[in-house]
Enzyme design. Structure first.
Site, mmCIF file in Angstrom:
data_model
loop_
_atom_site.group_PDB
_atom_site.id
_atom_site.type_symbol
_atom_site.label_atom_id
_atom_site.label_comp_id
_atom_site.label_asym_id
_atom_site.label_seq_id
_atom_site.Cartn_x
_atom_site.Cartn_y
_atom_site.Cartn_z
ATOM 1 N N GLY A 114 38.249 33.908 35.128
ATOM 2 C CA GLY A 114 38.790 32.936 34.172
ATOM 3 C C GLY A 114 38.675 33.469 32.756
ATOM 4 N N LYS A 115 39.338 32.861 31.820
ATOM 5 C CA LYS A 115 39.236 33.244 30.406
ATOM 6 C C LYS A 115 39.814 32.107 29.572
ATOM 7 C CE LYS A 115 37.876 37.064 28.233
ATOM 8 N NZ LYS A 115 36.804 37.944 28.667
ATOM 9 N N GLY A 116 39.378 32.020 28.341
ATOM 10 C CA GLY A 116 39.917 30.949 27.509
ATOM 11 C C GLY A 116 39.536 31.113 26.062
#
Lengths: 430, 61
Positions: A114-116
């Site tokens: 994931g990444k954000g």
């Protein structure tokens, strides 16, 4: 006011992570990945966009946009950083989330990718405003993150303080009896708030270990081996520290300010102390002399550690590199053309996805520590890190030997095969 | 597909003097990135202080 939008199934953007997609398809071809699983891994599971209001110090309300991309969770909860930057957008998060999936899979962790982040210019806000932005972002994400679902970590312009605010906010939204059981919603927390002792050196130690394992496989020793480091930040410094302790000799360093060299050796701690008193710069250090920047990579040495940024070793300089081993402490320091030249010349590259994975392994340890209600000592952390890194290195090395391929292709093949196996075993619902 | 605009250099303290790259338009990860950390991140990565009230409204009896 909070707008929550979840898009399903967007194809990851090319652009800055074009290499990652190319590597994925190349490895998928190598392992003859099932077409259905290729379809699944080519897209992101969830893309969350939240617009949320925050009250500024002057009483005005400002609206911010935050992102969280969840690429794949076949192996476990989504895992990846949160970055605060004016150019953060869904495309950046999408490509980086995908890369995290391969990285956690290769490291043998029970995580997905994931990444954000939040699109903002941090320099424009006070610390109090940044705290409120972080807390309101956490509240807006709500159950889209969680200790068994999606576990953010520090990234560009976020740090242990940011993680402490997220953990505190998330825990505050849980029923009282469950609050402390949710501390592992983020990793990279301060040591006094569930953080892991030794987290600061984990990535650099991982780089050192990978070099050490390769040297051992080649029946050599690190004593008197010469090495050069590009980037004297956290990774470059700690990798140099451990290499020096093992008997290797640092002979050149390059940072944003310039390049220095001393064939008789540069004292790692002495240089580090000097940079602290010299606004972070290595220039002017009395234990070495300044060299032209373009003379850095061609230096005669045994090991080259690009630990700063991407696209450093290209077709323009790959021919001139003298090192026998490239250990990628940075993300993407060698581009495809540069790599082809190095491989043709018989130079080994320990790929970033393996070489700098010590950080995410340490994150896993922090998560385990919190989850089990334990506090690990530094020596315990380092020993566990070595064991985990050795497992990953050996798997990649052996696979590359058996399949007669380079270490990067082997790493991607293994990462994807592990996810493929999970899908084959579990099947596709319904 | 559209090119990704994410770029660290645009906000980096070293943008005019950095010797590491001439391609300052597509850097997504860099150990030398130095944005605004003197004011917020702090070189020592310190955790913010919490100020306690001198005379809390509730007291433990």
């Amino acid at each position: 006011m909070t707008e929550l939008k979840i898009n399903k199934g967007k194809a990851p953007s090319k652009g800055m992570m074009a290499n990652v997609l190319e590597q994925f398809h190349s490895a998928a071809d190598h392992i003859n990945l099932h077409p259905n699983i290729r379809k699944i891994l080519s897209i992101t599971n969830n893309e969350i966009v939240v617009n949320f209001p925050v009250k500024m110090d002057n009483g005005e309300v400002e609206i911010f946009t935050g992102y969280r991309v969840q690429h794949n969770n076949a192996l476990g909860p989504y895992k990846g950083g949160l970055r605060y930057h004016p150019t953060v957008d869904i495309d950046a998060a999408r490509a980086l989330a995908m890369w995290m999936t391969w990285k956690t899979s290769l490291a043998g962790l029970p995580y997905g990718g994931g990444k954000g982040g939040i699109k903002l210019d941090p320099s424009k806000y006070s610390e109090g405003e940044l705290e409120r932005i972080t807390r309101r972002f956490t509240f807006a994400l709500a159950d889209n993150i969680g200790p068994e679902h999606d576990i953010p970590a520090p990234d560009v312009n976020t740090n242990s303080q940011t993680m402490a605010w997220i953990a505190d906010t998330y825990m505050s939204t849980r029923p009282p009896a469950e609050r402390t059981a949710n501390q592992h919603v983020v990793t990279g927390k301060p040591e006094g708030s569930g953080g892991l002792e030794g987290r600061d050196r984990a990535t650099g130690y991982g780089v050192f270990l990978n070099i050490k394992f390769w040297i051992e496989k080649n029946n050599e020793t690190l004593v008197d081996k010469t090495f050069i480091v590009q980037g004297f930040g956290n990774v470059g410094y700690w990798a140099s520290h451990f290499l020096e302790k093992a008997g290797a000799k640092l002979i050149a360093v390059q940072d944003a300010f310039g390049s220095i060299r001393n064939n008789h050796g540069i004292d790692v701690h002495d240089l580090f102390d000097y940079t602290k008193s010299n606004k972070g710069s290595i220039l002017g250090y009395s234990g070495a002399h300044e060299i032209e920047n373009e003379d850095f990579f061609p230096i005669e040495c045994d090991i080259c550690i690009p630990a700063a940024l991407g696209n450093q070793i290209t077709k323009d300089n790959a021919f001139s590199i003298k090192a026998k081993l490239i250990a990628e402490g940075a993300n993407g320091p060698t581009n495809v053309e540069g790599e082809n030249i190095l491989l043709e010349r018989g130079i080994t590259i320990i790929p970033d996805i393996l070489c700098n994975s010590g950080g995410v392994v340490a994150s896993y340890f922090e998560w385990l520590q919190n989850r089990n209600g334990e506090l690990w000592q530094l020596d315990e952390v380092m020993a566990k890190l070595e064991k985990k890194m050795k497992e990953s290195f050996d798997k990649v090395y052996d696979y590359a030997e058996n399949e007669k391929m380079d270490l990067r292709t082997a790493a991607y093949c293994l990462a994807i095969k592990r996810i493929e196996k999970a899908y084959i075993q579990r099947g596709i619902f319904p | 597909m559209k090119a990704n605009p994410f770029n660290l250099c645009a906000r980096c303290y070293h943008i005019t003097s950095c010797v590491l790259t001439h391609q300052k338009n597509s850097v997504w990860s860099c150990s030398e990135f130095d944005d605004w950390n003197d004011t917020y991140l702090g070189l020592s990565d310190n955790v913010a202080e919490i100020t306690l009230q001198e005379n809390p409204e509730t007291s433990v009896v």
